[in-house]
Design a protein around this motif. Sequence first.
Motif, PDB file in Angstrom:
ATOM      1  N   ASP A  71       0.860  -1.182   0.000  1.00 57.49           N
ATOM      2  CA  ASP A  71       0.000   0.000   0.000  1.00 57.49           C
ATOM      3  C   ASP A  71       0.897   1.232   0.000  1.00 57.49           C
ATOM      4  O   ASP A  71       1.357   1.694   1.054  1.00 57.49           O
ATOM      5  CB  ASP A  71      -0.907  -0.010   1.217  1.00 57.49           C
ATOM      6  CG  ASP A  71      -1.858   1.189   1.258  1.00 57.49           C
ATOM      7  OD1 ASP A  71      -1.814   2.009   0.314  1.00 57.49           O
ATOM      8  OD2 ASP A  71      -2.625   1.305   2.224  1.00 57.49           O
ATOM      9  N   HIS A  74       0.125   4.395   2.290  1.00 60.76           N
ATOM     10  CA  HIS A  74       0.116   4.312   3.748  1.00 60.76           C
ATOM     11  C   HIS A  74       0.823   5.522   4.344  1.00 60.76           C
ATOM     12  O   HIS A  74       1.889   5.939   3.881  1.00 60.76           O
ATOM     13  CB  HIS A  74       0.802   3.023   4.197  1.00 60.76           C
ATOM     14  CG  HIS A  74       0.557   2.682   5.634  1.00 60.76           C
ATOM     15  ND1 HIS A  74       1.083   3.410   6.690  1.00 60.76           N
ATOM     16  CD2 HIS A  74      -0.151   1.676   6.209  1.00 60.76           C
ATOM     17  CE1 HIS A  74       0.709   2.866   7.825  1.00 60.76           C
ATOM     18  NE2 HIS A  74      -0.053   1.816   7.568  1.00 60.76           N
ATOM     19  N   ASN A  78       4.341   6.351   2.565  1.00 60.39           N
ATOM     20  CA  ASN A  78       4.295   7.072   1.285  1.00 60.39           C
ATOM     21  C   ASN A  78       5.532   7.921   1.027  1.00 60.39           C
ATOM     22  O   ASN A  78       5.891   8.176  -0.122  1.00 60.39           O
ATOM     23  CB  ASN A  78       3.019   7.915   1.154  1.00 60.39           C
ATOM     24  CG  ASN A  78       2.857   8.920   2.295  1.00 60.39           C
ATOM     25  OD1 ASN A  78       3.798   9.215   3.021  1.00 60.39           O
ATOM     26  ND2 ASN A  78       1.656   9.439   2.428  1.00 60.39           N
ATOM     27  N   ILE A 275      -0.226  -2.525  -5.519  1.00 62.23           N
ATOM     28  CA  ILE A 275      -0.900  -2.847  -4.256  1.00 62.23           C
ATOM     29  C   ILE A 275      -1.586  -4.206  -4.332  1.00 62.23           C
ATOM     30  O   ILE A 275      -1.541  -4.986  -3.379  1.00 62.23           O
ATOM     31  CB  ILE A 275      -1.896  -1.745  -3.843  1.00 62.23           C
ATOM     32  CG1 ILE A 275      -2.491  -2.060  -2.461  1.00 62.23           C
ATOM     33  CG2 ILE A 275      -2.988  -1.548  -4.885  1.00 62.23           C
ATOM     34  CD1 ILE A 275      -3.295  -0.929  -1.859  1.00 62.23           C
ATOM     35  N   ASP A 278      -4.662  -7.944  -2.098  1.00 60.36           N
ATOM     36  CA  ASP A 278      -4.399  -8.326  -0.706  1.00 60.36           C
ATOM     37  C   ASP A 278      -2.961  -7.953  -0.363  1.00 60.36           C
ATOM     38  O   ASP A 278      -2.042  -8.745  -0.531  1.00 60.36           O
ATOM     39  CB  ASP A 278      -4.626  -9.821  -0.503  1.00 60.36           C
ATOM     40  CG  ASP A 278      -4.486 -10.245   0.961  1.00 60.36           C
ATOM     41  OD1 ASP A 278      -4.216  -9.368   1.810  1.00 60.36           O
ATOM     42  OD2 ASP A 278      -4.619 -11.447   1.250  1.00 60.36           O
ATOM     43  N   THR A 283       2.798  -5.013   2.720  1.00 57.72           N
ATOM     44  CA  THR A 283       2.828  -3.723   3.403  1.00 57.72           C
ATOM     45  C   THR A 283       3.476  -3.854   4.772  1.00 57.72           C
ATOM     46  O   THR A 283       4.243  -2.980   5.211  1.00 57.72           O
ATOM     47  CB  THR A 283       1.397  -3.162   3.544  1.00 57.72           C
ATOM     48  OG1 THR A 283       0.796  -3.075   2.246  1.00 57.72           O
ATOM     49  CG2 THR A 283       1.401  -1.783   4.177  1.00 57.72           C
ATOM     50  N   THR A 437       3.148  -1.843   9.606  1.00 54.05           N
ATOM     51  CA  THR A 437       2.134  -1.237   8.742  1.00 54.05           C
ATOM     52  C   THR A 437       1.291  -2.279   8.018  1.00 54.05           C
ATOM     53  O   THR A 437       1.798  -3.303   7.570  1.00 54.05           O
ATOM     54  CB  THR A 437       2.816  -0.337   7.710  1.00 54.05           C
ATOM     55  OG1 THR A 437       3.890  -1.072   7.087  1.00 54.05           O
ATOM     56  CG2 THR A 437       3.396   0.896   8.347  1.00 54.05           C
ATOM     57  N   THR A 438       0.007  -1.991   7.873  1.00 51.14           N
ATOM     58  CA  THR A 438      -0.907  -2.777   7.047  1.00 51.14           C
ATOM     59  C   THR A 438      -1.784  -1.798   6.264  1.00 51.14           C
ATOM     60  O   THR A 438      -1.821  -0.601   6.586  1.00 51.14           O
ATOM     61  CB  THR A 438      -1.776  -3.725   7.900  1.00 51.14           C
ATOM     62  OG1 THR A 438      -2.307  -3.013   9.028  1.00 51.14           O
ATOM     63  CG2 THR A 438      -0.968  -4.915   8.405  1.00 51.14           C
ATOM     64  N   PRO A 439      -2.471  -2.250   5.211  1.00 55.36           N
ATOM     65  CA  PRO A 439      -3.185  -1.326   4.320  1.00 55.36           C
ATOM     66  C   PRO A 439      -4.148  -0.372   5.009  1.00 55.36           C
ATOM     67  O   PRO A 439      -4.629  -0.636   6.116  1.00 55.36           O
ATOM     68  CB  PRO A 439      -3.920  -2.282   3.375  1.00 55.36           C
ATOM     69  CG  PRO A 439      -3.030  -3.478   3.304  1.00 55.36           C
ATOM     70  CD  PRO A 439      -2.497  -3.636   4.695  1.00 55.36           C
ATOM     71  N   ASP A 440      -4.417   0.735   4.333  1.00 55.34           N
ATOM     72  CA  ASP A 440      -5.328   1.778   4.807  1.00 55.34           C
ATOM     73  C   ASP A 440      -4.803   2.470   6.060  1.00 55.34           C
ATOM     74  O   ASP A 440      -5.559   2.816   6.965  1.00 55.34           O
ATOM     75  CB  ASP A 440      -6.730   1.208   5.064  1.00 55.34           C
ATOM     76  CG  ASP A 440      -7.329   0.608   3.801  1.00 55.34           C
ATOM     77  OD1 ASP A 440      -7.146   1.196   2.717  1.00 55.34           O
ATOM     78  OD2 ASP A 440      -7.966  -0.459   3.895  1.00 55.34           O
ATOM     79  N   SER A 441      -3.486   2.645   6.109  1.00 54.40           N
ATOM     80  CA  SER A 441      -2.814   3.346   7.213  1.00 54.40           C
ATOM     81  C   SER A 441      -3.115   2.717   8.572  1.00 54.40           C
ATOM     82  O   SER A 441      -3.214   3.412   9.598  1.00 54.40           O
ATOM     83  CB  SER A 441      -3.185   4.843   7.217  1.00 54.40           C
ATOM     84  OG  SER A 441      -2.670   5.477   6.058  1.00 54.40           O
ATOM     85  N   SER A 442      -3.255   1.391   8.574  1.00 54.10           N
ATOM     86  CA  SER A 442      -3.469   0.658   9.820  1.00 54.10           C
ATOM     87  C   SER A 442      -2.186  -0.085  10.206  1.00 54.10           C
ATOM     88  O   SER A 442      -1.181  -0.040   9.491  1.00 54.10           O
ATOM     89  CB  SER A 442      -4.631  -0.321   9.666  1.00 54.10           C
ATOM     90  OG  SER A 442      -4.345  -1.290   8.669  1.00 54.10           O
TER      91      SER A 442
END
Length: 536
Positions: A71, A74, A78, A275, A278, A283, A437-442
Motif C-alpha cells: 500500500d 500508507h 508514502n 498494491i 491483498d 505492506t 504497517t498494514t493497508p489503509d494506514s493501519s
Amino acid sequence: MSKVVANTLLTVACICYSLAALAQKKSPQNWQLLSPAQDNVYGMGVEEAYKLLAGRKPETVIVAVIDSGVDTAHADLNEVIWTNEDEIPNNGIDDDNNGYIDDVNGWSFIGGKKEDLNYAAFELGRIHYRLSNKFKNVDSTSLSEKDLKEFEYYKTIQEAFDEQLTKFNSTEYFYGLLVGYMDKVRKLNLGKFTRDGLKNAAAVTPLDKKLKKILLKQTKKEDPEKLYKDFVEAHETYTNWIKFNTSDADSIRAAIIGDDPKDTTNRIYGCNRVIGPDAIHGTHVAGIIAAVRNNNIGMDGVADNVRIMPVRAVPNGDERDKDVANAIRYAVDNGAHIINMSFGKGYPLNKRLVDEAVMYALSKDVLLVHAAGNDAKNCDLSISYPNRNLDQGVTALNWLQVGASDYKKGKKLLASFSNYGKQQVDVFAPGYKIYSTTPDSSYQRLSGTSMASPSTAGAAALLKSYFPHLSAIEIRNVLMKTVTPYTKKVIVPGSSKKYLLFFKKHKKQHMAELCVSGGFVNVYNAVVYLLAEESK
C-alpha cells in the motif's frame, strides 16, 4: 460426521486455543529495534547503532520488496516509496524504454489489464495437473525409460497431492461448519457476532455443542466480530485453494494476466498496480524495513534512508518461478541494492530460471534476503525453494537465509514455528509479534520468518546506507560475524511433545547447531565492527 472431519475438528480446535493463548502475550512495540544489552529485549540494537552513527551522512538505498503488494499510500510509507523518475505517470507510454509501461512505483507480474491475480494454485497442484494429463490413464509397461522415470516421479507427486488435498478439504469443511454456526448466531443478534449472542444461542446437536464450545474459548480473548471475519476469510481461502489446485491453473492465469505461463522467455507482462487485492503481507514487510522513523505515528522502520520498491509476484498460493525470476531481474535493473523475499514453497518447477536471476543479482552486487519458512523444520534435511543452492553445486554468496526469533531470552528464544538448519539458515532475527504497517494506514502484529527477513533486510540497508562502499557479500559477512551470541541451549522449533497430561518434552540445542552464524542479527555490533575497521 466422518472420522476425518472429527479429527480435523479436534486438531483445529487445539490450534484455535493455542492461537488464543498466543494472543495474550503482547510484544513490546518496535522491539526489533531494541537491544539485548541495554533493554533486556532480544532485538537488533538498532537504536543503539544510530547513536554511534550520529553526524555521519547516509546515502539512499533502494530495497525491493518482492511480495503480495504494498500500500504505497500508507501514511507511514508514502514518503519512502521508490519513484521511477524516468517514467511519466499514467501517460500509457514506456518513457524509460525498460519494457514496463508506467512503472512509476514498481511493477506487478501477477496483474493484467483489468484484473489482478489473487488466489493461485500451489506448485504441487500445478505439477500434479500437468503430469496427471500425461500419465493418468497410461499403461506404465509401454513407457520409454525416460518417461518411466517421470512416471515414477508422478506417483510421488500424486501421493503428496492427495495428502494435501485431503487436508484442504477437511479444513475447508471445518471452517464452513464454524462460519455456518456463527451465521446462525448473527441472525439472532441483529447481524453481529457477539459473545453474549453466542452464549444465548441454541446448540441442540452434538456438532453444534462442539462448535459452540470452540467459539466460546476463542472469544475469551479475541474480538468476536473480527474472529468471524477471520474465519470467513479462512473458509474462502481454502475454498479457492481447492478450486485452483484441481483446475487448469495455467489457463486461469493466462486469462487474467495475458501471458503464457509456459513461455519462460517472456519478461514483459503484468501491470503497474503494485498494491494488488491483498497487500497486508507486503505492506507489513515494507514497514519493518523502512516505515518513516521518528514521525510520532505508528512504528519506526529499521532503516532511515531507504526507498521501498514494490514488486508484486506472490499470490495467495505459491509464487511461480517465472515471476520470481523476472521480479528479481526487474529489481536489479531498476537500481535495487537489496531485495527482500518473504516467500517460499516446497516444490520448484523452473528452478533454473530463479538460479540464473540470483546469479544475475550477484553480478550486479545485489544482496538477496530470504525468509527460512514457518514449518518448524530442519532445512538441512527438507529443502524449500528458492534457496542459495544453485545448479552444478554453486552456492550464491549474495544470499542471506533468515529464521525467526522471539523477544525474551531463555529456552524459548526461537519462534516455535521457525525453520532452522546448521548449514542452510544463516541467522535468526526478530519475527514474533512484530508491529508494523498494514493497508489503509493501519497496523497489526504479525509473526513469521516473513517478518524476520525484512528485519534483516532493514539491517543490511542501514549498513549499506552509512557504509556505502560495502558490497553485498561484505554486508552479508559483517551481519554474520557480528551476531548476538547465545551460549545456553534453546528449544528446537517443532520438537515439543506432550508428556503425561500437563507436561511437555523439548529437544534443546545450542545455536551453533541451528544456524550457520550461531546467533541473532545485531546492528549495533555490526556498526561497532565497521567503525573499528575504518579506524585501523
